[in-house]
Design a protein around this motif. Structure first.
Motif, PDB file in Angstrom:
ATOM      1  N   PRO A  58      43.641  15.312  27.619  1.00  0.00           N
ATOM      2  CA  PRO A  58      44.075  16.545  28.272  1.00  0.00           C
ATOM      3  C   PRO A  58      42.920  17.153  29.071  1.00  0.00           C
ATOM      4  O   PRO A  58      41.784  17.160  28.611  1.00  0.00           O
ATOM      5  N   LEU A  59      43.258  17.638  30.233  1.00  0.00           N
ATOM      6  CA  LEU A  59      42.223  18.028  31.190  1.00  0.00           C
ATOM      7  C   LEU A  59      42.516  19.400  31.786  1.00  0.00           C
ATOM      8  O   LEU A  59      43.664  19.720  32.092  1.00  0.00           O
ATOM      9  N   PHE A  60      41.471  20.181  31.930  1.00  0.00           N
ATOM     10  CA  PHE A  60      41.598  21.437  32.659  1.00  0.00           C
ATOM     11  C   PHE A  60      40.650  21.392  33.844  1.00  0.00           C
ATOM     12  O   PHE A  60      39.476  21.059  33.706  1.00  0.00           O
ATOM     13  N   VAL A  61      41.191  21.709  35.011  1.00  0.00           N
ATOM     14  CA  VAL A  61      40.403  21.636  36.234  1.00  0.00           C
ATOM     15  C   VAL A  61      40.292  23.036  36.834  1.00  0.00           C
ATOM     16  O   VAL A  61      41.295  23.732  36.962  1.00  0.00           O
ATOM     17  N   ALA A  62      39.083  23.447  37.136  1.00  0.00           N
ATOM     18  CA  ALA A  62      38.897  24.761  37.750  1.00  0.00           C
ATOM     19  C   ALA A  62      38.061  24.622  39.005  1.00  0.00           C
ATOM     20  O   ALA A  62      37.096  23.859  39.027  1.00  0.00           O
ATOM     21  N   GLY A  63      38.426  25.350  40.031  1.00  0.00           N
ATOM     22  CA  GLY A  63      37.639  25.257  41.259  1.00  0.00           C
ATOM     23  C   GLY A  63      38.210  26.132  42.361  1.00  0.00           C
ATOM     24  O   GLY A  63      39.085  26.963  42.124  1.00  0.00           O
ATOM     25  N   TYR A  64      37.677  25.914  43.543  1.00  0.00           N
ATOM     26  CA  TYR A  64      38.060  26.727  44.683  1.00  0.00           C
ATOM     27  C   TYR A  64      38.788  25.898  45.733  1.00  0.00           C
ATOM     28  O   TYR A  64      38.593  24.684  45.815  1.00  0.00           O
ATOM     29  N   VAL A  65      39.591  26.559  46.529  1.00  0.00           N
ATOM     30  CA  VAL A  65      40.278  25.844  47.609  1.00  0.00           C
ATOM     31  C   VAL A  65      39.239  25.245  48.551  1.00  0.00           C
ATOM     32  O   VAL A  65      39.329  24.087  48.952  1.00  0.00           O
ATOM     33  N   PHE A 105      43.064  25.928  37.511  1.00  0.00           N
ATOM     34  CA  PHE A 105      42.734  27.285  37.936  1.00  0.00           C
ATOM     35  C   PHE A 105      42.059  27.157  39.301  1.00  0.00           C
ATOM     36  O   PHE A 105      40.916  26.734  39.401  1.00  0.00           O
ATOM     37  N   ILE A 106      42.809  27.468  40.345  1.00  0.00           N
ATOM     38  CA  ILE A 106      42.312  27.258  41.710  1.00  0.00           C
ATOM     39  C   ILE A 106      42.325  28.578  42.482  1.00  0.00           C
ATOM     40  O   ILE A 106      43.359  29.248  42.570  1.00  0.00           O
ATOM     41  N   VAL A 107      41.180  28.938  43.019  1.00  0.00           N
ATOM     42  CA  VAL A 107      41.045  30.229  43.679  1.00  0.00           C
ATOM     43  C   VAL A 107      40.742  30.042  45.163  1.00  0.00           C
ATOM     44  O   VAL A 107      39.952  29.174  45.544  1.00  0.00           O
ATOM     45  N   ASN A 108      41.341  30.890  45.975  1.00  0.00           N
ATOM     46  CA  ASN A 108      41.174  30.779  47.430  1.00  0.00           C
ATOM     47  C   ASN A 108      39.882  31.450  47.910  1.00  0.00           C
ATOM     48  O   ASN A 108      39.898  32.520  48.506  1.00  0.00           O
ATOM     49  N   CYS A 109      38.781  30.780  47.612  1.00  0.00           N
ATOM     50  CA  CYS A 109      37.463  31.249  48.049  1.00  0.00           C
ATOM     51  C   CYS A 109      36.716  30.056  48.608  1.00  0.00           C
ATOM     52  O   CYS A 109      37.086  28.912  48.373  1.00  0.00           O
ATOM     53  N   LYS A 110      35.607  30.337  49.284  1.00  0.00           N
ATOM     54  CA  LYS A 110      34.644  29.275  49.578  1.00  0.00           C
ATOM     55  C   LYS A 110      33.454  29.530  48.662  1.00  0.00           C
ATOM     56  O   LYS A 110      32.578  30.356  48.949  1.00  0.00           O
ATOM     57  N   LYS A 111      33.473  28.872  47.535  1.00  0.00           N
ATOM     58  CA  LYS A 111      32.453  29.059  46.500  1.00  0.00           C
ATOM     59  C   LYS A 111      32.295  27.750  45.764  1.00  0.00           C
ATOM     60  O   LYS A 111      33.032  26.791  46.006  1.00  0.00           O
ATOM     61  N   HIS A 112      31.365  27.730  44.843  1.00  0.00           N
ATOM     62  CA  HIS A 112      31.242  26.518  44.032  1.00  0.00           C
ATOM     63  C   HIS A 112      31.238  26.800  42.526  1.00  0.00           C
ATOM     64  O   HIS A 112      31.950  26.179  41.769  1.00  0.00           O
ATOM     65  N   PHE A 113      30.409  27.730  42.099  1.00  0.00           N
ATOM     66  CA  PHE A 113      30.289  27.995  40.658  1.00  0.00           C
ATOM     67  C   PHE A 113      31.510  28.675  40.080  1.00  0.00           C
ATOM     68  O   PHE A 113      32.045  29.586  40.675  1.00  0.00           O
ATOM     69  N   ILE A 114      31.853  28.268  38.878  1.00  0.00           N
ATOM     70  CA  ILE A 114      32.953  28.995  38.261  1.00  0.00           C
ATOM     71  C   ILE A 114      32.678  29.353  36.808  1.00  0.00           C
ATOM     72  O   ILE A 114      33.177  30.345  36.311  1.00  0.00           O
ATOM     73  N   ILE A 115      31.836  28.609  36.131  1.00  0.00           N
ATOM     74  CA  ILE A 115      31.630  28.921  34.711  1.00  0.00           C
ATOM     75  C   ILE A 115      30.178  29.078  34.314  1.00  0.00           C
ATOM     76  O   ILE A 115      29.831  29.029  33.160  1.00  0.00           O
TER      77      ILE A 115
END
Ligand SMILES: *[C@@H]1O[C@H](CO)[C@@H](O)[C@H](O)[C@H]1NC(C)=O
Ligand SMILES: *[C@@H]1O[C@H](CO)[C@@H](O)[C@H](O)[C@H]1NC(C)=O
Ligand SMILES: *[C@@H]1O[C@H](CO)[C@@H](O)[C@H](O)[C@H]1NC(C)=O
Ligand SMILES: *[C@@H]1O[C@H](CO)[C@@H](O)[C@H](O)[C@H]1NC(C)=O
Ligand SMILES: *[C@@H]1O[C@H](CO)[C@@H](O)[C@H](O)[C@H]1NC(C)=O
Ligand SMILES: *[C@@H]1O[C@H](CO)[C@@H](O)[C@H](O)[C@H]1NC(C)=O
Length: 418
Positions: free
Chosen positions: A298-305, A355-365
């Motif tokens: 099971p996998l959780f993926v988090a990041g930015y658009v 968890f995908i956010v509409n930003c131009k970023k890299h770090f999330i945790i």
């Protein structure tokens, strides 16, 4: 080979891989880093002869590949034996994470060395109480060194993110976010065993959780099926697309030469080698989107658009939906957001979360303030989205922001660091 057929969390160590990556404003490739030298990654160590030679090419040619493969059992035995040592049951007295270096002998046996030939290591904080048999294993993120000379430079970097050596590391470090031992900051995992690898090998583990995605299926195989093993890939939810400037793929220009140099082809998921190309030189076996297809746990993926690393290095569109003027840049961004919103969900298994956010970023945790009080999608933070998924709370574990240009940027983007 599913791993979620598990009883209670009480008895099951859960392991989370996380990858983060840091980029300085000044130098793209300079600070970075991270991964587990001893985690079964194919390794290359360069014995670096320090030299004041100005001629970079010459000094690079003196680097010598000394090792290339490192199995997992060393760390596993080390982790077991650390369980024997009793930890204080009182959270307030828990020390910071302590550095543990493998003995040179152990490193020698496994062939796992840092870039400069020093023994690899990790920071460790034992679990307490209910967390005694649960594990967070964190692979800090970072860039890779793509050339011998860049790798040589890393060997001179002795601290911070991405040192090429363990020779001068601090003895302790403080765990942030999911690795924090502070219950108020990390209420769900604070009492778990915490492992933070020292990323000293310079291998291509960049762009968030690439290392996690490369090794998770292998790690899964090392553990009994009863273990509830879950994977968290942060900052890696992107495909590699053609550069809008050159029309070429990152693999052709940068990635594959580095994979060859690091002898890294064999450390991609076995299934990818079998299915795609036994040489391991297939973009699919290295890019996050390709690797997502080979995840059994099971996998959780988090990041930015608009992952900032991807935009800079792969798409080469150094702008945002608000600032891109050129037609091909705008089209490149459109292509990327379409991949994220339409292709990504289809790459995940039914039990996976995102968890995908509409930003131009890299770090999330990286840090707790950006984790528990950072960017949100429809009011949900990354921390909540992840823990709800982890513990099976709530119904929907797919948090996809509105990805249109009109929705850019998500108003909470300012809360993310880089
Ligand atoms: C560590 O755990 C593994 C798997 O549970 C076990 O096979 C191994 O013997 C243990 N090693 C030590 C040193 O306790
Ligand atoms: C660890 O602590 C527990 C509870 O205090 C005790 O029962 C146990 O014997 C200790 N184990 C070791 C190896 O010291
Ligand atoms: C490492 O192994 C090689 C041979 O495999 C041996 O010559 C060398 O002495 C070993 N070094 C250490 C520090 O154990
Ligand atoms: C780390 O601890 C060891 C042993 O206690 C000590 O010799 C060394 O100087 C310490 N290193 C640093 C960077 O504090
Ligand atoms: C790079 O990846 C692309 C897309 O998968 C592929 O078409 C191309 O052949 C690859 N380049 C090399 C040198 O393998
Ligand atoms: C966008 O994607 C389309 C379809 O895959 C492709 O033909 C086009 O070249 C891409 N645009 C850019 C700028 O990469």
């Amino acid at each position: 080979m599913q791993s979620d057929s598990v009883e209670t969390l009480e008895d099951v160590p859960a392991i989370i891989y996380i990858m983060k990556r840091l980029k300085t404003k000044r130098k793209l490739l300079k600070i970075l880093v991270a991964t587990m030298c001893f985690l079964g990654a194919a390794q290359v160590a360069f014995r670096c002869q320090k030299t004041s030679n100005q001629d970079e090419e010459k000094s690079a040619s003196r680097l010598e590949v000394v090792q290339k493969w490192s199995p997992f059992h060393v760390i596993r035995n080390q982790l077991n034996s650390s369980l024997v040592a009793n930890s204080s049951a009182d959270r307030d007295e828990r020390p910071q994470m302590q550095l543990r270096l493998l003995s040179t002998h152990a490193a020698n046996q496994t062939g796992a060395f840092c870039l400069d030939g020093s023994a690899p290591g990790y920071y460790f904080q034992p679990g307490v109480a209910a967390g005694l048999r649960k594990w967070v294993i964190y692979l800090p993120g970072g860039e890779a060194c793509f050339t011998l000379e860049a790798c040589r430079k890393r060997t001179l970097q002795t601290k911070g993110l991405g040192p090429g050596t363990t020779r001068k590391l601090a003895n302790t470090t403080k765990g942030h976010a999911l690795r924090s031992a502070d219950k108020t900051i990390n209420p769900e995992f604070w009492d778990w065993n915490m492992v933070e690898a020292v990323y000293c090998d310079g291998f291509f583990f960049s762009a968030g959780a690439v290392a996690v995605l490369r090794h998770a299926s292998w790690f899964r195989e090392q553990l009994p099926l009863t273990v509830n093993f879950r994977v968290f890939a942060a900052s890696a939810a992107f495909p590699m697309l053609r550069s809008v400037r050159t029309g070429r793929f990152f693999n052709e220009t940068t990635l594959f030469p580095a994979v060859i140099m690091h002898h890294a082809a064999r450390s991609v998921p076995k299934a990818c080698l079998q299915e795609a190309d036994p040489s391991g030189l297939t973009l699919k076996c290295h890019e996050p989107f390709g690797l997502l297809q080979y995840q059994s746990a099971p996998l959780f993926v988090a990041g930015y658009v608009y992952d900032a690393w991807m935009l800079d290095n792969s798409l080469e569109a150094r702008c945002t939906p608000k600032t891109c003027r050129g037609a091909s840049e705008r089209e490149g961004l459109k292509n990327l957001s379409r991949e994220i919103s339409e292709t990504l969900p289809g790459l995940l298994k039914p039990q996976d979360g995102m968890f995908i956010v509409n930003c131009k970023k890299h770090f999330i945790i990286t840090e707790h303030n950006t984790w528990t009080a950072g960017v949100t999608v429809q009011g949900v933070t990354a921390a909540k989205a992840f823990t709800d998924w982890f513990y099976g709370r709530g119904n929907s574990h797919r948090h996809m922001d509105c990805v249109t240009f009109q929705c850019y940027p998500n108003p909470t983007c300012t809360k993310a660091r880089l």
